[in-house]
Every structure is written in C-alpha cells, then in structure tokens.
Design a protein around this motif. Structure first.
Motif, short mmCIF file in Angstrom:
data_model
loop_
_atom_site.label_atom_id
_atom_site.label_comp_id
_atom_site.label_asym_id
_atom_site.label_seq_id
_atom_site.Cartn_x
_atom_site.Cartn_y
_atom_site.Cartn_z
N LEU A 22 106.28 76.36 -11.75
CA LEU A 22 107.71 76.56 -11.48
C LEU A 22 108.04 78.00 -11.80
O LEU A 22 107.83 78.46 -12.93
CB LEU A 22 108.55 75.62 -12.35
N VAL A 23 108.55 78.73 -10.81
CA VAL A 23 108.86 80.15 -10.96
C VAL A 23 110.37 80.34 -10.81
O VAL A 23 110.93 80.04 -9.76
CB VAL A 23 108.13 81.01 -9.92
N SER A 24 111.01 80.82 -11.88
CA SER A 24 112.42 81.16 -11.79
C SER A 24 112.53 82.64 -11.46
O SER A 24 111.94 83.49 -12.13
CB SER A 24 113.12 80.88 -13.13
N THR A 25 113.27 82.96 -10.40
CA THR A 25 113.40 84.35 -9.99
C THR A 25 114.67 84.55 -9.19
O THR A 25 115.21 83.61 -8.60
CB THR A 25 112.18 84.80 -9.15
N HIS A 26 115.18 85.78 -9.20
CA HIS A 26 116.31 86.13 -8.34
C HIS A 26 115.86 86.99 -7.18
O HIS A 26 116.67 87.42 -6.36
CB HIS A 26 117.38 86.87 -9.16
N ILE A 27 114.54 87.25 -7.09
CA ILE A 27 113.99 88.10 -6.03
C ILE A 27 113.54 87.20 -4.88
O ILE A 27 112.53 86.50 -4.97
CB ILE A 27 112.81 88.93 -6.55
N LEU A 28 114.28 87.21 -3.79
CA LEU A 28 114.01 86.29 -2.70
C LEU A 28 112.68 86.61 -2.00
O LEU A 28 112.00 85.70 -1.52
CB LEU A 28 115.16 86.32 -1.69
N SER A 29 112.29 87.87 -1.96
CA SER A 29 111.00 88.20 -1.36
C SER A 29 109.86 87.59 -2.17
O SER A 29 108.81 87.25 -1.61
CB SER A 29 110.83 89.72 -1.28
N GLU A 30 110.07 87.45 -3.47
CA GLU A 30 109.08 86.81 -4.32
C GLU A 30 108.89 85.34 -3.93
O GLU A 30 107.78 84.83 -3.84
CB GLU A 30 109.56 86.88 -5.78
N VAL A 31 110.01 84.67 -3.71
CA VAL A 31 109.98 83.27 -3.31
C VAL A 31 109.24 83.12 -1.99
O VAL A 31 108.38 82.25 -1.83
CB VAL A 31 111.42 82.71 -3.19
N GLU A 32 109.57 83.97 -1.05
CA GLU A 32 108.95 83.90 0.28
C GLU A 32 107.45 84.15 0.20
O GLU A 32 106.67 83.56 0.95
CB GLU A 32 109.61 84.91 1.21
N ALA A 33 107.03 85.01 -0.74
CA ALA A 33 105.63 85.40 -0.83
C ALA A 33 104.76 84.32 -1.47
O ALA A 33 103.58 84.19 -1.11
CB ALA A 33 105.50 86.70 -1.62
N ILE A 34 105.30 83.54 -2.42
CA ILE A 34 104.41 82.66 -3.19
C ILE A 34 104.81 81.19 -3.22
O ILE A 34 103.97 80.34 -3.54
CB ILE A 34 104.27 83.15 -4.65
N CYS A 35 106.05 80.85 -2.88
CA CYS A 35 106.51 79.48 -3.11
C CYS A 35 106.36 78.58 -1.88
O CYS A 35 106.56 79.02 -0.75
CB CYS A 35 107.98 79.48 -3.56
N SER A 36 106.03 77.32 -2.14
CA SER A 36 105.96 76.32 -1.06
C SER A 36 107.18 75.42 -1.08
O SER A 36 107.52 74.80 -0.07
CB SER A 36 104.70 75.46 -1.23
N ASP A 37 107.85 75.34 -2.23
CA ASP A 37 109.02 74.48 -2.39
C ASP A 37 110.11 75.25 -3.14
O ASP A 37 109.81 76.20 -3.87
CB ASP A 37 108.66 73.20 -3.16
N ILE A 38 111.35 74.80 -2.98
CA ILE A 38 112.48 75.51 -3.60
C ILE A 38 113.49 74.51 -4.16
O ILE A 38 113.78 73.48 -3.54
CB ILE A 38 113.20 76.41 -2.57
N VAL A 39 114.01 74.85 -5.35
CA VAL A 39 115.19 74.19 -5.90
C VAL A 39 116.22 75.28 -6.12
O VAL A 39 115.90 76.35 -6.66
CB VAL A 39 114.87 73.48 -7.24
N MET A 40 117.45 75.04 -5.69
CA MET A 40 118.50 76.03 -5.87
C MET A 40 119.69 75.41 -6.58
O MET A 40 120.15 74.32 -6.22
CB MET A 40 118.94 76.60 -4.51
N ILE A 41 120.15 76.09 -7.62
CA ILE A 41 121.28 75.63 -8.43
C ILE A 41 122.39 76.67 -8.35
O ILE A 41 122.13 77.87 -8.47
CB ILE A 41 120.85 75.41 -9.89
N GLU A 42 123.61 76.21 -8.14
CA GLU A 42 124.77 77.09 -8.14
C GLU A 42 125.89 76.44 -8.95
O GLU A 42 126.23 75.28 -8.71
CB GLU A 42 125.26 77.38 -6.72
N HIS A 43 126.44 77.20 -9.90
CA HIS A 43 127.55 76.72 -10.74
C HIS A 43 127.23 75.36 -11.35
O HIS A 43 128.10 74.48 -11.43
CB HIS A 43 128.85 76.66 -9.93
N GLY A 44 125.98 75.20 -11.77
CA GLY A 44 125.59 73.98 -12.47
C GLY A 44 125.32 72.79 -11.59
O GLY A 44 125.07 71.69 -12.08
N HIS A 45 125.36 72.97 -10.27
CA HIS A 45 125.11 71.87 -9.33
C HIS A 45 123.88 72.16 -8.47
O HIS A 45 123.61 73.33 -8.13
CB HIS A 45 126.32 71.66 -8.40
#
Length: 323
Positions: A200-223
């Motif tokens: 599980l990688v927490s990051t704010h760099i979207l290019s990082e996500v695109e480069a290494i991640c196969s799945d995504i969870v996104m949280i905004e304002h606690g939801h």
C-alpha cells in the motif's frame, strides 16, 4: 483466499486486507466516516487524497497505531484490534519520515529492527542478508546511516519495514525528497516487493501512482470516493473527445456536421479534437473513419482520448465537495 468469521457473526471473504466500515473522530469531529475497501494479494495499491483528506489516519488505523472509533480492520484474517500482535507480525510500515537511528551502522540498525519484530535470534543474520540484497544496500552494511545519501537512507527505511518478511507493506510517500534517478530506483524496488507481498503506497504524486500501482483507493474529506483498479479509475470520468489527424486542412463546418458532434477544436497541421455526446462514443471511431473516407479526407490517425489522472482526481474531489 480464505474466509474469516468475526465473533459478532461478520462473515467475509478476503485477499490480504479488509477495511470494514471504519470511522474515526477526534473529540466530536469525524475525520473518517464509513471507509470500506479490500486490498487484493500481491498488488500495489495507491492511497490517494488531498492534504487533510484522512490518508494518514487511515494508514495508522490499518497498522494498529491508532484505534478507530468504529469498524474493523483485518490483516490476513487477523482482527487488528482483537489480535494486535498476530496482525502486526504481518505488517511492515515505512512512515513518511523513515525511523532511522543515524548513528548506527546499517547492520546494527536492521538487527535492532529485527529484534523489535520478534524475529528469532538465530534467523536474524539471514533476514538481514535477505533485505540487504533486496534493497541493494549490502555494500553499505557497515557504514553509519547518517553518511548515506537520501536515496540509500530510504532504502534502509524500506529494509526495516520488510526485515520480518511481512505479507503486507505500507509505504507513506516513499519517494518524497528523492532525485529523479533515486525515484526510479525506489519504484523498481517497490515493484519487486509486490512479487512476494501486498504493498500500500500513500502518495500525492499522481505520476507515481500511474507508474507503479494496479489498484487505487481515494479518500476525500474523510469519505471513500473511489476503490478499484487503475483502469476503472481512468474510466471513472467519461471520455468525450476524439483526436484525428488528416492529410490536409478541411472545412470545419463539414467536420462539425458529423452526427453527434458537439464542437470541434482546430489544433493545426490537419489535427482536430472532436467532442461528442458521451453516449455515442462506443462506436464513434468506426463511424468517423467511414465519414472521413466518404469525404476523401485521407484520415492518417485517430485516437479516442482519455482523461489524465489529474483530471480524474480533480473530478472525484469536486464531486465529494459538492456532496
């Protein structure tokens, strides 16, 4: 894959991690509300969210650092609240600032970390040799940590997170502050970790996500605003445009007359972006090819465009803000 049954009668199937409707509040203010997702085995999942969205709170609850107000977290079938020692044996954690003892050598520090993780004493040398090989830090094993570069200090931080061979590794901003070459090295290292563990990688760099991640969870304002695969994330905002390149410039009025066309952008050199009603996009490329042939426009290239990660992120964030 296996089944787990909680004492209260909760029955569920999991891969490696289940975050089951967790909520958390500080005083009377909820910072997380009803967060619910699963993490498949041997994947790299990105945890996204704006600053203050609740990412760090979520990670701390998953790792057993913080006790949630409601809900449950299961790691490998172990309830983190009810069986914390069993659950934490399965977790490796690298915080945003690696917890390094700068005056120790690499070997001294990793030995200390292995002891903290209850690795059997006779297995510690072998465990350290394994992670030094994985993280490519063996040639620095006798060097004091403060003498290492930022990239190698980060590698030591990752090594401490996996010295006990966990099934689930949590990395918070793992490439923060690294130069481009170091970032590429750490990305390669993270991908190698996913061959034997879930990451599980927490990051704010979207290019990082695109480069290494196969799945995504996104949280905004606690939801929770998104949970799914990278492809599903890319497709969560409807595409509405097609880019075409023609052999020569054409009359934009004729191009705009194509059925379903809402507007046309002239990009120059025979290139155009054509916007459509999203309901028509499933067959628009095929029809547009036939249309260009009928006009003898000599279509050279056609691309059904997709939204950038930045566009998707901004859209999902704005939807939560509207709610």
């Amino acid at each position: 894959m296996f089944w787990i049954t909680d004492q209260e009668g909760l029955n569920m199937k999991e891969d490696i991690v289940i975050v089951d409707h967790i909520s958390h509040k500080y005083s009377d203010i909820y910072v997380l509300q009803d967060i619910d997702f699963k993490i498949p085995s041997n994947c790299i999942m990105g945890l996204l969210g704006s600053n203050g969205a609740g990412k760090s709170t979520t990670m701390n609850i998953i790792c057993g650092v913080l006790k949630q107000t409601a809900g449950n977290v299961y790691i490998g079938g172990e309830n983190v609240l009810k069986n914390p020692i069993s659950a934490k044996k399965l977790i490796g954690f690298l915080p945003q600032k690696a917890p390094l003892y700068m005056d120790m050598t690499v070997n001294e520090y990793l030995t200390y970390c292995a002891e903290l993780h209850l690795v059997a004493k006779k297995e510690i040398p072998k465990a350290i040799e394994r992670v030094e090989a994985i993280c490519s830090i063996g040639h620095y094993r006798h060097k004091v940590i403060k003498q290492l570069s930022g990239g190698y200090q980060q590698r030591v931080g990752i090594a401490q997170a996996i010295v006990h061979n966990p099934r689930f590794v949590v990395l918070d901003e793992p490439t923060n502050g690294l130069d481009p070459n170091q970032i590429l090295d750490v990305r390669k290292l993270i991908k190698s970790l996913a061959e034997e563990a879930t990451v599980l990688v927490s990051t704010h760099i979207l290019s990082e996500v695109e480069a290494i991640c196969s799945d995504i969870v996104m949280i905004e304002h606690g939801h929770l605003v998104f949970s799914g695969t990278m492809r599903q994330f890319n497709d969560s905002v409807a595409r509405d445009s097609v880019w075409v390149r023609l052999a020569h410039e054409v009359d934009i009025r004729e191009l705009s007359a194509f059925p379903g066309c809402q507007r046309v952008q002239i990009l120059g050199n025979g290139e155009y972006r054509i916007h459509f009603d999203v309901r028509l996009l499933s067959k628009v490329t095929e029809d547009l090819i036939v249309f260009c042939q009928s006009k003898e426009w000599h279509l050279q290239e056609i691309v059904l465009e997709k939204c950038s990660l930045n566009d998707v992120f901004a859209y999902l964030s704005s939807q939560k803000n509207k709610a």
